[in-house]
Structures are given as C-alpha cells and as structure tokens.
Design a protein around this motif. Structure first.
Motif, mmCIF file in Angstrom:
data_model
loop_
_atom_site.group_PDB
_atom_site.id
_atom_site.type_symbol
_atom_site.label_atom_id
_atom_site.label_comp_id
_atom_site.label_asym_id
_atom_site.label_seq_id
_atom_site.Cartn_x
_atom_site.Cartn_y
_atom_site.Cartn_z
ATOM 1 N N ALA A 64 0.802 -1.285 -0.246
ATOM 2 C CA ALA A 64 0.040 -0.005 -0.054
ATOM 3 C C ALA A 64 0.918 1.067 0.275
ATOM 4 O O ALA A 64 0.631 2.344 -0.636
ATOM 5 C CB ALA A 64 -1.024 -0.081 1.189
ATOM 6 N N LEU A 67 2.305 1.600 -3.351
ATOM 7 C CA LEU A 67 1.502 1.902 -4.400
ATOM 8 C C LEU A 67 0.888 3.371 -4.217
ATOM 9 O O LEU A 67 0.869 4.198 -5.367
ATOM 10 C CB LEU A 67 -0.046 1.128 -4.265
ATOM 11 C CG LEU A 67 -0.883 1.413 -5.224
ATOM 12 C CD1 LEU A 67 -0.727 1.553 -6.597
ATOM 13 C CD2 LEU A 67 -2.275 0.370 -4.960
ATOM 14 N N ASN A 68 0.741 3.929 -3.004
ATOM 15 C CA ASN A 68 0.277 5.327 -2.982
ATOM 16 C C ASN A 68 1.378 6.200 -3.132
ATOM 17 O O ASN A 68 0.833 7.424 -3.373
ATOM 18 C CB ASN A 68 -0.357 5.350 -1.518
ATOM 19 C CG ASN A 68 -1.489 4.577 -1.260
ATOM 20 O OD1 ASN A 68 -2.618 4.729 -2.000
ATOM 21 N ND2 ASN A 68 -1.783 3.505 -0.530
ATOM 22 N N PRO A 71 1.925 8.156 -7.636
ATOM 23 C CA PRO A 71 1.595 9.320 -8.477
ATOM 24 C C PRO A 71 2.646 10.674 -8.174
ATOM 25 O O PRO A 71 3.067 11.125 -9.000
ATOM 26 C CB PRO A 71 0.440 9.986 -7.769
ATOM 27 C CG PRO A 71 -0.439 8.668 -7.268
ATOM 28 C CD PRO A 71 1.047 7.824 -6.623
ATOM 29 N N THR A 150 -1.960 28.767 -15.225
ATOM 30 C CA THR A 150 -2.282 27.518 -16.103
ATOM 31 C C THR A 150 -3.032 26.268 -14.941
ATOM 32 O O THR A 150 -3.685 25.480 -15.379
ATOM 33 C CB THR A 150 -1.227 26.868 -16.774
ATOM 34 O OG1 THR A 150 -0.025 26.725 -15.883
ATOM 35 C CG2 THR A 150 -0.804 27.630 -17.925
ATOM 36 N N GLY A 252 -3.777 6.912 -12.377
ATOM 37 C CA GLY A 252 -4.697 7.239 -10.972
ATOM 38 C C GLY A 252 -6.222 6.976 -11.510
ATOM 39 O O GLY A 252 -6.922 6.212 -10.493
ATOM 40 N N ASN A 262 -11.562 16.684 -9.386
ATOM 41 C CA ASN A 262 -10.738 17.256 -8.427
ATOM 42 C C ASN A 262 -9.578 16.414 -8.128
ATOM 43 O O ASN A 262 -8.938 16.880 -6.904
ATOM 44 C CB ASN A 262 -11.351 17.664 -7.297
ATOM 45 C CG ASN A 262 -12.356 16.755 -6.680
ATOM 46 O OD1 ASN A 262 -12.292 15.728 -7.316
ATOM 47 N ND2 ASN A 262 -12.864 16.818 -5.252
ATOM 48 N N LYS A 270 2.841 18.926 -2.290
ATOM 49 C CA LYS A 270 3.519 17.637 -2.040
ATOM 50 C C LYS A 270 4.735 17.397 -2.707
ATOM 51 O O LYS A 270 6.004 16.754 -2.252
ATOM 52 C CB LYS A 270 2.549 16.595 -2.157
ATOM 53 C CG LYS A 270 2.396 15.617 -0.869
ATOM 54 C CD LYS A 270 1.296 14.537 -1.127
ATOM 55 C CE LYS A 270 1.614 13.721 -0.036
ATOM 56 N NZ LYS A 270 0.432 12.686 -0.100
ATOM 57 N N GLU A 303 4.148 9.386 6.875
ATOM 58 C CA GLU A 303 2.526 9.566 6.777
ATOM 59 C C GLU A 303 1.935 8.102 7.353
ATOM 60 O O GLU A 303 0.885 7.995 8.031
ATOM 61 C CB GLU A 303 1.993 9.808 5.465
ATOM 62 C CG GLU A 303 2.349 11.242 5.089
ATOM 63 C CD GLU A 303 1.867 11.530 3.727
ATOM 64 O OE1 GLU A 303 1.660 12.870 3.408
ATOM 65 O OE2 GLU A 303 1.536 10.605 2.840
ATOM 66 N N ASN A 304 2.666 7.000 6.859
ATOM 67 C CA ASN A 304 2.026 5.567 7.250
ATOM 68 C C ASN A 304 2.361 5.590 8.771
ATOM 69 O O ASN A 304 1.572 5.111 9.487
ATOM 70 C CB ASN A 304 2.863 4.637 6.391
ATOM 71 C CG ASN A 304 2.289 3.517 6.660
ATOM 72 O OD1 ASN A 304 2.951 2.395 7.180
ATOM 73 N ND2 ASN A 304 1.410 2.841 6.204
ATOM 74 N N ILE A 307 -0.022 7.149 11.310
ATOM 75 C CA ILE A 307 -1.322 6.571 11.502
ATOM 76 C C ILE A 307 -1.183 5.219 12.256
ATOM 77 O O ILE A 307 -1.665 5.070 13.128
ATOM 78 C CB ILE A 307 -1.851 6.315 10.133
ATOM 79 C CG1 ILE A 307 -2.226 7.648 9.216
ATOM 80 C CG2 ILE A 307 -3.428 5.508 10.240
ATOM 81 C CD1 ILE A 307 -2.836 7.627 8.033
ATOM 82 N N VAL A 313 -4.773 13.578 14.229
ATOM 83 C CA VAL A 313 -4.700 13.998 12.857
ATOM 84 C C VAL A 313 -4.282 15.525 12.839
ATOM 85 O O VAL A 313 -3.621 15.871 11.961
ATOM 86 C CB VAL A 313 -6.079 13.769 12.111
ATOM 87 C CG1 VAL A 313 -7.035 14.362 12.904
ATOM 88 C CG2 VAL A 313 -6.175 13.923 10.937
ATOM 89 N N PHE A 314 -4.818 15.947 13.911
ATOM 90 C CA PHE A 314 -4.204 17.549 13.911
ATOM 91 C C PHE A 314 -2.660 17.749 13.978
ATOM 92 O O PHE A 314 -2.137 18.740 13.707
ATOM 93 C CB PHE A 314 -4.931 18.308 14.822
ATOM 94 C CG PHE A 314 -6.437 18.313 14.708
ATOM 95 C CD1 PHE A 314 -7.131 18.892 13.651
ATOM 96 C CD2 PHE A 314 -7.361 17.727 15.480
ATOM 97 C CE1 PHE A 314 -8.387 18.963 13.321
ATOM 98 C CE2 PHE A 314 -8.793 17.682 15.239
ATOM 99 C CZ PHE A 314 -9.350 18.162 14.117
ATOM 100 N N GLN A 316 -0.396 15.623 12.616
ATOM 101 C CA GLN A 316 0.083 15.195 11.447
ATOM 102 C C GLN A 316 1.035 16.157 10.462
ATOM 103 O O GLN A 316 1.932 16.088 10.157
ATOM 104 C CB GLN A 316 -0.659 14.208 10.693
ATOM 105 C CG GLN A 316 -1.053 12.854 11.506
ATOM 106 C CD GLN A 316 -2.024 12.132 10.627
ATOM 107 O OE1 GLN A 316 -2.390 12.080 9.481
ATOM 108 N NE2 GLN A 316 -2.682 11.019 11.481
#
Lengths: 339, 317
Positions: A64, A67-68, A71, A150, A252, A262, A270, A303-304, A307, A313-314, A316
């Motif tokens: 995971a 894969l994540n 992009p 653009t 994606g 979106n 990032k 990030e992984n 979690i 969460v605030f 991170q």
C-alpha cells in the motif's frame, strides 16, 4: 604576533581541524542528500519494525505504501528536472486531473480502446506542459505566475470537459491501474513509477543532454554563453513534466476506474516538498532523481508511521512540516561546512 | 513585434486547445432560469464543482429557478452560502450587515447571523452511520472514522457518530482512528491502507465526506479483502457508487437529499423577500423572521435492501 605564537598556532591547526567522529558522520551525511535520506528511511523503517512488528513490515502495508507513493513519485521525476534547471511547475495537479479526465472521456464515453485512452491522456499532459513551457520561455513570464495561471486554467478545462468526472470508465482501462505482478503483487502504478525513476535517473546522471539542465540551473547566463539553448531545454523540461503528470493522471484514473475532476488538488506542494527534501535547491543546479524518490518514500513512510502510531490527525501536518524544515537545516549545515 | 506574434500564437494555441477540450463536454450548467429574470440568487461555494454538488445540488437549483422564474446561479445580492467552512462566518456576517439576505446550506454557521440553515443535521448523519455500524458489528470491535477534518459539518458528524457509539455501544466498541482524507479518494485509499496496517482486526470504517467511501472500497479491494470482511458506512458520491452497496462493500450509504438544499434555500430567500409575513408584528426589514430558522432535509440510508430501487431510478447499470 611572535614566532613562538605562530608555531604554536600551526601546531594546533591540524588538531582543531580534526572533528569529532559524530560530527564528521553528520557532515558526511549532510553532504549527500541521498545518503541522508537513505539512512533516515532505513532508520524509520527499522524503528517501526521493532516497535510495530505485526503492523508495519507486513506485505499488505508495504504494498500500500509503495502503491500510494506512485503518483507523487512519477511527478517528482519531472519536478526534479525542472528544479535542477532552476524552475518549477505548479500546475501539475491540474494537468494530472485534465489528463485523467480526457482518458476517461476517450475510454468511458467514446468507447475507444484503453490503450488509445492512455495515450491521449499522456498527450494531453504533454501539450499542457508545452503550453507552460511556451509561456515561460517565449513570453518570458515567471514560472511561478505562469503555472499558477495554468493551474486554474487546466482545472477549469477539466470541469468544462467532464462536469462531474467519468465514473466508471471501463474495465479494460481500469486493468492498467489495477494489474499486479504475480510475485510481489504490487499494482502497476508503482512499477510504472519505478521504470520512470530508473530511466529518468540514468538520463539525468549519465547523458550529456540532460546534464545540461545542471548548467542551466547553476548559471543560466554562462550556460547560454557556452552555447546551450537554455529556452529550448526548459521547454523540453516542461513538456516532460506535463507528460509525466499525464501518466500519473491516467494511472490514477485507471486505479479508481474513475476520472475525478478534483484529482490532484494540492499535490503540487507535496511534490515540491519531496523534491526539495530529495536535494533540489530552489536556486537550481542541484538534485538527483534518486534523491527525489527517496524524499517521496521518506514522506510516505512518515505518513504511514503516523497513522500506525495513532498520532492525532491535527498533529500530522506539523510533523511533515518539521521534516521539511529539518531538510532545509541540513542544507545550512552543508553550507556552513563549505565555508 | 516578434514576441507579440509569438504571444498571439500561444494564445490562439491555448484557445484551440480549450475548444478541443470542451468538445466532448457533458459539463453541467451552473446557471439556471430566464436571462431576463428580475431577481438573481447566488449560490456560493468554494467547491462549486465537486461532483456531488453538480450531480445533486444543481438539480434543485435548476428546478427552483424554473419554478419561481428567477435566475439561480453558482457564483451576490441574495446569497446562499455552502457553509461547511467555519471561516465563512465573518463573510456571511458582512453580507447580513450590508443588507444582503443570506442563508447557508450543507453546513451551518450559527454565529454568522444567517437567516436560515438548510441541510442535513450532520449530527444525525453521524448517528445514522453509527446505528448501521452497530447493527453490522453486533459483537463490538475496533472502528475508524475518516472525513475532511477541518470541515465544520463533518466535525459534527464525527462527534455524532462517536457520541452514539459511546452512549449505546455498551463499551464493546473502540474508535481507534479519526483520520483526514482531504476529500480525495486516493488519499482516502492511502489512509485506509495505513488504518488496516495499524489495526489488522478492524471491524468497521465510517467515511463522512463524499470521497471517503470510494477510497475506502479501493483500499479494501487492493488489500485483498472480500465484501463484508470489514463493515463500511459512507456518504453518497456519484450514482455509480451505489453499486458498492449492491456488491456488499458498503453496508450503508447516507443520502442527504441534496436536491432539496438549493431548492429550499432559494425558496426561503424568495419568501423572505416576498411573502410579507410578520413575526411579532415586525416585517423582515424591521427584524422580523418571516422564514424558518432551520430546515432539516433529513437523511436516507441506502443499504442492500433498497439499493436496487435507487440504482434503477438513477439508471445505474
């Protein structure tokens, strides 16, 4: 100053220059961003493996994570090239969405073969990159302003093209984002990223043409005087960036079997964060694709890990911000070392 | 001269590209009603192109514009504001101070002085998901939540979910994670994968923004899970997303009846301007309230039991 003082100072000089081992290790790490990141990635992975042996080093989690990060990893290859040349592209997220939506339209609405949809998506990305490059090099608008403009134009075109997006696209198209290798069972976007990183890394490190980007970023005036066609080179850089955003966009969309209008919102920050972390300088002339991809991997692991560690969460975003500042502080350490 | 020519060529190129790009458009209109309408009502949202809004909210916008013969457009005079960002409170206050009748939809801004709030009671969204989750996970277990963490309405939903579970779960449930997916399905997939790694024995995941569900299902598929292995409750997204309830990936999809949002928002504003009703003898201009303070559109839960009707009605294949 007496002769005795001079000779005493000379005798002390070598002793003062010999730094303590930990300091030498830190300086050595600071001098190689790739090495620093590699050590950080290994240290983080080791620490997580020791503390969470049943959660972190598992096949599904590693798959995971890999894969994540695909992009951002694909986009970092292009962003690194541009930043080496002393420029950047803020429109990558919108280009990614536009490409994905176009691939969705071609495959999902028009019923064309998946391969044609993939190709058209990448071409749309390359054309968007070409327009960015033309605005920057021919009209002479600063890349920040040009690609900020653009960014909104391409996003708007995405909405105009597909309204709410294309969902579902088609099973044959989705296969390109969902197919996994039989051994490691990692899905195609990761393998596409790996191939692009290897090719991109080799091209930038080993080929004369792409090494010109370093000269352009290091000193554009000198590069121009030495016969390098700076504008042409930067234009090519933008086209490559656009095509890569196209690849990220179509993969994606294929992964989700859905072209989301979106998609990629905010991804540019990032990507730039990972690129800077990977050794690129905002002034240009520095950085490697390997560094960039290690930057992406490091952020993905953080990030992984946050979690898995149940970091609130605030908090991170604070951690990711501190990591970027840490990278900048390493740059200052390196500069101080040279002085 | 040369650079002007180049600039012109580039501009032409961009226009050509834009034209080509719009060729396949099935883009949704964002302005409805007669062009010569005497009144225009504006709907303002910082995510006006969110698929969910375009798919459902705009239907109500079109209907009310036709019904009242006014112009309703995504875009100041009379405003409806999508109020799920608390930072909009001051802007709405300013509208009211300048005499612009303003209502908010989707997320309330109670401190803004808005005339009315039209939308779902988000606490009830949380409760609806919690009830379904408890029904599907009767023996208790670990649960996780996912939303756009800074959106006021979703905070209400998260709080509603949590409070209901704590009050009615008999201590059998442990909410182990409350994560941000930023309203992005890919990010939701990434976060779900990490939640699965952190909690291999997770029993259920609840998603509170429209993209959460798609991301959760993607991650579950990619992790090799089967439908039903992990219970999922989510919000509506595109019509195609309802198929996940049919296939068993999602156990309950909360539908907010969004078609009613802008429809009733404009209707309430139109009433405010024209119905002439007084409250305590005071007209609207004197501080009377000729319109209701809150209009709850309620929730509809789509499950395996009623999903066929929904997909048939929406023409989802």
């Amino acid at each position: 100053m007496s002769v005795a003082q001079i000779s005493r100072n000379e005798a002390q000089a070598p002793v003062e220059q010999r730094e303590a081992l930990p300091l030498r290790i830190v300086r050595r790490l600071a001098n190689s961003r790739e090495l620093t990141l590699f050590v950080l990635v290994v240290a983080l992975a080791l620490a997580m493996t020791i503390v969470y042996p049943h959660n972190f080093p598992t096949g599904p989690n590693m798959r995971a994570v890999l894969l994540n990060l695909a992009p951002v990893g694909i986009l970092v290859c292009g962003m690194m090239l541009l930043m080496i040349a002393g420029t950047f592209d803020l429109s990558v997220g919108s280009t990614l969405a536009l490409s994905g939506v176009w691939a969705g339209v071609v495959s999902g609405w028009w019923g064309w073969p998946a391969e044609a949809a993939l190709l058209i998506g990448v071409v749309v990305g390359a054309v968007a990159g070409l327009i960015n490059g033309l605005i920057v090099t021919r009209i002479g608008i600063n890349a920040l302003i040009a690609t900020l403009g653009t960014l909104t134009i391409y996003r708007s075109l995405t909405y105009v093209t597909a309204g709410t997006g294309v969902t579902p696209i088609s099973d044959s198209f989705a296969e390109y984002g969902r197919a996994a290798d039989p051994v490691l069972r990692i899905q195609s976007p990761f393998w596409a990223m790996l191939v692009l990183v290897l090719i991109g890394g080799w091209l930038i490190a080993r080929t004369r043409f792409f090494r010109q980007f370093y000269f352009v970023g290091g000193n554009p005036r000198a590069a121009q005087l030495s016969g390098i066609r700076v504008d042409r080179l930067i234009l090519i850089g933008f086209v490559i960036m656009g095509a890569l955003a196209g690849i990220a966009g179509v993969l994606g969309a294929a992964r989700l079997n859905s072209a989301v209008v979106n998609a990629g919102v905010g991804i540019e920050l990032k990507v730039i964060t990972a690129t800077v972390l990977g050794g690129a300088s905002l002034k240009g002339g520095e950085g490697t694709v390997l560094g960039g991809i290690l930057g992406v991997l490091f952020i993905a692991l953080i990030e992984n890990a946050m979690i898995i560690n149940a970091v609130g969460v605030f908090w991170q975003g604070l951690v990711v911000g501190l990591v970027l500042l840490f990278a900048v502080s390493l740059d200052r350490f390196k500069t101080a070392g040279r002085a | 001269m040369g650079s002007m020519l180049k600039s012109t060529l580039i501009a032409l190129g961009m226009t050509a590209l834009a034209s080509a790009v719009t060729a396949p458009a099935r883009a949704q209109e964002s302005s409805f009603g007669p062009a010569d309408a005497k009144e225009t009502y504006y709907w303002i949202s910082n995510k006006a192109n969110l698929p969910l809004f375009v798919q459902y909210d705009y239907v109500g916008m079109k209907k009310i514009a036709e019904e009242l013969g006014v112009k309703a457009t995504g875009g100041r005079q009379v405003a409806v504001v999508g109020g799920w960002d608390p930072s909009l409170t001051e802007s709405v206050k300013k509208c009211i101070e300048q005499g612009v009748p303003t209502v908010v939809d989707d997320g309330d801004l109670p401190a803004s002085g808005r005339l009315a709030y039209i939308g779902t009671n988000w606490t009830q969204v949380g409760v609806a998901q919690a009830k379904k989750m408890m029904e599907k996970v009767p023996n208790g277990g670990k649960l996780a939540m996912m939303s756009i963490i800074n959106a006021g309405n979703m905070r209400e939903a998260v709080a509603g979910f949590k409070a209901y579970i704590e009050a009615n779960g008999g201590g059998k449930y442990n909410i182990v994670s409350n994560e941000d997916d930023g309203g992005d399905a890919q990010k939701a997939a990434q976060v779900t994968a990490a939640i699965l790694a952190a909690n291999p024995d997770i029993a259920g995941i609840a998603g509170f923004d429209s993209e959460s569900g798609a991301g959760i299902v993607t991650a579950l598929r990619e992790a090799g899970k089967n439908p039903g292995d992990i219970k999922v409750t989510a919000m509506e997204q595109t019509p195609d997303f309802f198929k996940t309830a049919k296939e068993g990936w999602v156990d309950g999809i909360v539908v907010q009846n969004r078609e009613l949002f802008i429809y009733y928002a404009v209707k309430i504003l139109h009433d405010y301007n024209h119905n002439g009703l007084k409250s305590a003898g005071l007209a609207a201009a004197d501080g009377g309230r000729p319109v209701p303070d809150t209009l709850d559109t309620g929730v509809l839960l789509v499950t395996k039991d009623n999903v066929d009707k929904v997909t048939a009605a929406l023409g989802v294949k």
